[in-house]
Design an enzyme around this catalytic site. Structure first.
Site, PDB file in Angstrom:
ATOM      1  CG  ASP A 215     -19.874  29.847  10.681  1.00 20.95           C
ATOM      2  OD1 ASP A 215     -19.941  28.638  10.836  1.00 20.95           O
ATOM      3  OD2 ASP A 215     -19.375  30.618  11.532  1.00 20.95           O
TER       4      ASP A 215
ATOM      5  CB  THR B 154     -21.612  32.288  16.230  1.00 17.97           C
ATOM      6  OG1 THR B 154     -21.867  31.553  15.051  1.00 17.97           O
ATOM      7  CG2 THR B 154     -20.404  31.729  16.908  1.00 17.97           C
ATOM      8  CB  THR B 155     -26.399  33.205  13.964  1.00 19.42           C
ATOM      9  OG1 THR B 155     -25.430  32.591  13.124  1.00 19.42           O
ATOM     10  CG2 THR B 155     -27.092  34.298  13.201  1.00 19.42           C
TER      11      THR B 155
ATOM     12  CG  ASP C 165     -20.248  25.187  12.485  1.00 19.48           C
ATOM     13  OD1 ASP C 165     -19.181  25.647  12.912  1.00 19.48           O
ATOM     14  OD2 ASP C 165     -21.178  25.894  12.073  1.00 19.48           O
TER      15      ASP C 165
HETATM   16  P1  ADP Z   1     -26.124  29.499  14.792  1.00 15.19           P
HETATM   17  O1  ADP Z   1     -24.954  30.236  14.248  1.00 15.19           O
HETATM   18  O2  ADP Z   1     -26.710  30.219  15.955  1.00 15.19           O
HETATM   19  O3  ADP Z   1     -25.869  28.064  15.057  1.00 15.19           O
HETATM   20  P2  ADP Z   1     -27.731  28.583  12.577  1.00 15.19           P
HETATM   21  O4  ADP Z   1     -27.818  29.323  11.294  1.00 15.19           O
HETATM   22  O5  ADP Z   1     -26.960  27.327  12.623  1.00 15.19           O
HETATM   23  O6  ADP Z   1     -27.234  29.614  13.652  1.00 15.19           O
HETATM   24  O7  ADP Z   1     -29.231  28.297  13.057  1.00 15.19           O
HETATM   25  C1  ADP Z   1     -29.500  27.612  14.237  1.00 15.19           C
HETATM   26  C2  ADP Z   1     -30.978  27.664  14.533  1.00 15.19           C
HETATM   27  O8  ADP Z   1     -31.715  27.094  13.469  1.00 15.19           O
HETATM   28  C3  ADP Z   1     -31.304  26.852  15.775  1.00 15.19           C
HETATM   29  O9  ADP Z   1     -32.189  27.576  16.581  1.00 15.19           O
HETATM   30  C4  ADP Z   1     -31.950  25.592  15.205  1.00 15.19           C
HETATM   31  O10 ADP Z   1     -32.875  25.027  16.090  1.00 15.19           O
HETATM   32  C5  ADP Z   1     -32.602  26.121  13.973  1.00 15.19           C
HETATM   33  N1  ADP Z   1     -32.835  25.091  12.941  1.00 15.19           N
HETATM   34  C6  ADP Z   1     -31.935  24.306  12.334  1.00 15.19           C
HETATM   35  N2  ADP Z   1     -32.541  23.483  11.438  1.00 15.19           N
HETATM   36  C7  ADP Z   1     -33.848  23.768  11.458  1.00 15.19           C
HETATM   37  C8  ADP Z   1     -34.994  23.290  10.760  1.00 15.19           C
HETATM   38  N3  ADP Z   1     -34.904  22.353   9.831  1.00 15.19           N
HETATM   39  N4  ADP Z   1     -36.182  23.833  11.064  1.00 15.19           N
HETATM   40  C9  ADP Z   1     -36.260  24.792  11.986  1.00 15.19           C
HETATM   41  N5  ADP Z   1     -35.243  25.297  12.670  1.00 15.19           N
HETATM   42  C10 ADP Z   1     -34.039  24.795  12.423  1.00 15.19           C
HETATM   43 MG    MG Z   2     -25.496  26.481  13.737  1.00 15.66          MG
END
Ligand code: ADP
Ligand code: MG
Length: 563
Positions: free
Chosen positions: A63, A96-97, A405
């Site tokens: 996270d 956040t990432t 989240d």
């Molecule tokens: P953040 O902290 O930014 O929310 P995450 O680790 O939750 O980071 O990743 C979010 C990113 O991953 C988004 O750009 C989302 O569209 C992408 N994402 C989530 N699930 C999938 C999936 N199954 N396939 C491709 N991309 C995905």
């Molecule tokens: Mg996320």
């Protein structure tokens, strides 16, 4: 500097100063490093980080918010980025990432422009224009989610089906995504959020997340977790002779001890005979008995106390058949206040019937090896608790973060029921439209807009990388599909290939989150670019060992023996 031979000191001795391009480069470097660290955690194929704080406590997470919170970032520019990530987390609870990765990419592209001799102010202007255009584009491509009247059962189920799509994406990168209880957890999250929802005049909903409590109890497995319509306290009834279950509870919420407080100053009492001791103790007992009489007289049958309850007071309460719980956290007291419609009272003397909270049932139940208090079916039905069970604290903490989240994701959609495709599809589409729009911009700002569009490609690039795909090839393929009008084609990270319909795959995100990511990343990047002078006071000198003050020694002792 010397004026007529007299040195003029402006900065304190030992102050370091970086100026102009040198300062900017150093700042960009620091943010790039932070982005580099977080990149590998993006998306469902992202990896976890293990963080050890100065007390030796371990956090395992992917996270972004948790990572930047735990990392003790030193560099001032990197700190700005950390603050931005935290702000996004507080605002929308996700993304956040992405903020850190995007801000890093924006600054990296800016650095190239700087090297070509373009002035920072031109880049800043270009980035701001590009940001505003990107937000406009997001509004254009966002898809409306049919959610209304969640109070009606059938509509509620329909809304859940819609929300699940977003939740899959939010939770995709989390531990629980791969667990067999994902559906159960998502259902609990949605029910909890709906319970705390309030309909607004505009037809959308606001969710009071402070009415949703997450309580963790080690033991059992994740599948034993449950949703309670009310408040759960990690406490037990104080006295064995008290009732364990009270129906139609009338609850006194006290922020005052049911004890005789010891005086702050040392007082000396001269006692010369056993009678005097007895009189003294009797007087104490009488005060406590009066407290209890007062509580009983206003009609309370449950006492929930933020402070301590003395043995004697417990005895009297038990005799009156009143259930009591002590040393309850302030945050829980506040939740109880809202849930039961009661009022926290700071002096027993002021307690009246109107201060009592109400609910249908207060009960002590055994959960694993411990007992917990359940305050259920409250006067204000908007309170809910998710009681999490799991094998260890690290797991429970990570699941709690994921649930947070998810709660935010539900709130985001109910607030503004619009989604965009995930998996990099939206970034590619926005970048493509920005590039087209850039043609209408004259001068060097156009270069900045193009750089902004390139920076957006970073998100799909990183996703492709975590999936083990060829980065350049994937981005090019996506550019092609989008040019052909396939707006929701993106990267299916799980199967490691480009898919034409992210929406159909349920990889979708609330548009609010995407907007927030772009806004915060741009703001942080431009803030950092505006800095042309870093004047840092010299760090406080460390004293030699042996001469340390007590406090410092304690801190030192708590540090891990890494060095
Ligand atoms: P953040 O902290 O930014 O929310 P995450 O680790 O939750 O980071 O990743 C979010 C990113 O991953 C988004 O750009 C989302 O569209 C992408 N994402 C989530 N699930 C999938 C999936 N199954 N396939 C491709 N991309 C995905
Ligand atoms: Mg996320």
């Amino acid at each position: 500097m010397a004026l007529y031979g007299v040195p003029v000191l402006i900065l304190k001795e030992g102050t370091s100063r970086a100026h102009g391009k040198e300062a900017l480069k150093a700042n960009i470097m620091a943010t790039k490093v932070l982005a580099e660290i977080l990149r590998s955690s993006l998306g469902p194929r992202g990896l976890d980080k293990m963080l050890v704080d100065s007390f030796g406590d371990i956090t395992v997470t992917n996270d972004g918010a948790a990572i930047v919170k735990e990392m003790e970032v030193q560099h001032p520019a990197a700190k700005l980025l950390v603050e931005a990530a935290k702000a996004v987390d507080a605002e929308v609870g996700d993304g956040t990432t992405s903020v850190v990765v995007l801000a890093g990419a924006l600054l990296e592209r800016a650095e190239k422009l700087l090297d070509q001799g373009i002035h920072p102010t031109i880049i800043i202007e270009g980035y701001k224009k590009a940001m505003n255009k990107a937000l406009e584009i997001l509004d254009e491509i966002a898809i409306k989610v049919p959610i209304s009247n969640i109070e009606v059962v059938e509509e509620r189920e329909k809304a859940k089906a819609e929300l699940k799509k977003t939740l899959y994406t939010t939770l995709a990168s989390k531990y629980i995504a791969t667990s067999d209880v994902l559906d159960k957890i998502m259902d609990m999250v949605m029910e909890a959020a709906f319970t705390a929802a309030e309909k607004r005049a505009e037809g959308n909903y606001d969710i009071k997340l402070d009415m949703v409590k997450i309580e963790k109890k080690r033991g059992g497995s994740l599948g034993d977790s449950m949703l309670i319509y009310g408040v759960v306290l990690d406490k037990e009834v104080v006295h064995p002779a008290m009732p364990r279950r009270v129906e139609k509870a009338r609850i006194a919420l006290l922020d005052t001890p049911l004890e005789i407080e010891k005086p702050d100053i040392t007082a000396k009492i001269n006692i010369t005979s056993p009678d005097q001791i007895r009189a003294f103790l009797e007087e104490e007992a009488k005060i406590l008995r009066d407290y209890v009489e007062k509580i009983a007289s206003v009609g309370a049958n449950v006492v929930i106390c933020q402070k301590g309850i003395d043995d004697v007071a417990q005895h009297y309460l038990a005799k009156k058949g009143i259930m009591a719980v002590r040393r309850v956290k302030r945050s829980d007291m506040e939740k109880l206040e809202k849930a039961t419609g009661g009022r926290i009272v700071t002096s027993i003397r002021d307690l009246t019937e109107r201060d009592l909270g109400e609910c249908s049932l207060v009960e002590e139940r055994r959960i694993g090896n411990d007992k917990m208090m359940f305050v259920e079916k409250c006067k204000n039905p908007k309170a809910a608790t998710i009681l999490l069970r799991g094998a260890n604290d690290m797991l429970l903490d990570e699941v709690e973060r994921s649930i947070n989240d998810a709660l935010h994701a539900v709130r985001n959609i109910l607030r503004d029921p619009k989604i965009v495709p995930g998996g990099g599809a939206t970034e590619i589409e926005v970048a493509m439209r920005l590039r087209k729009w850039a043609e209408s911009i004259a001068g060097r700002e156009q270069l900045a807009v193009l750089a902004f569009a390139d920076a957006l490609d970073e998100i799909p690039s990183v996703l492709a990388q975590t999936a083990g795909m060829d980065v350049l090839e994937t981005v090019m393929e996506l550019r092609k599909t989008h040019a052909e009008g396939r707006k929701s084609s993106g990267i299916d990270v799980i199967n490691g290939k480009v898919n034409d319909d992210m929406i159909n795959l349920n990889i979708v995100e609330p548009v609010i989150v995407k907007k927030q990511i772009i806004k915060s990343a741009t703001e942080t990047a431009t803030t950092i670019m505006k800095i042309d002078d870093v004047i840092a006071a010299s760090p406080k000198k460390e004293e030699k060992p042996g001469k340390k003050g007590r406090e410092e020694e304690e801190e030192e002792g708590a540090r891990l023996p890494l060095d």
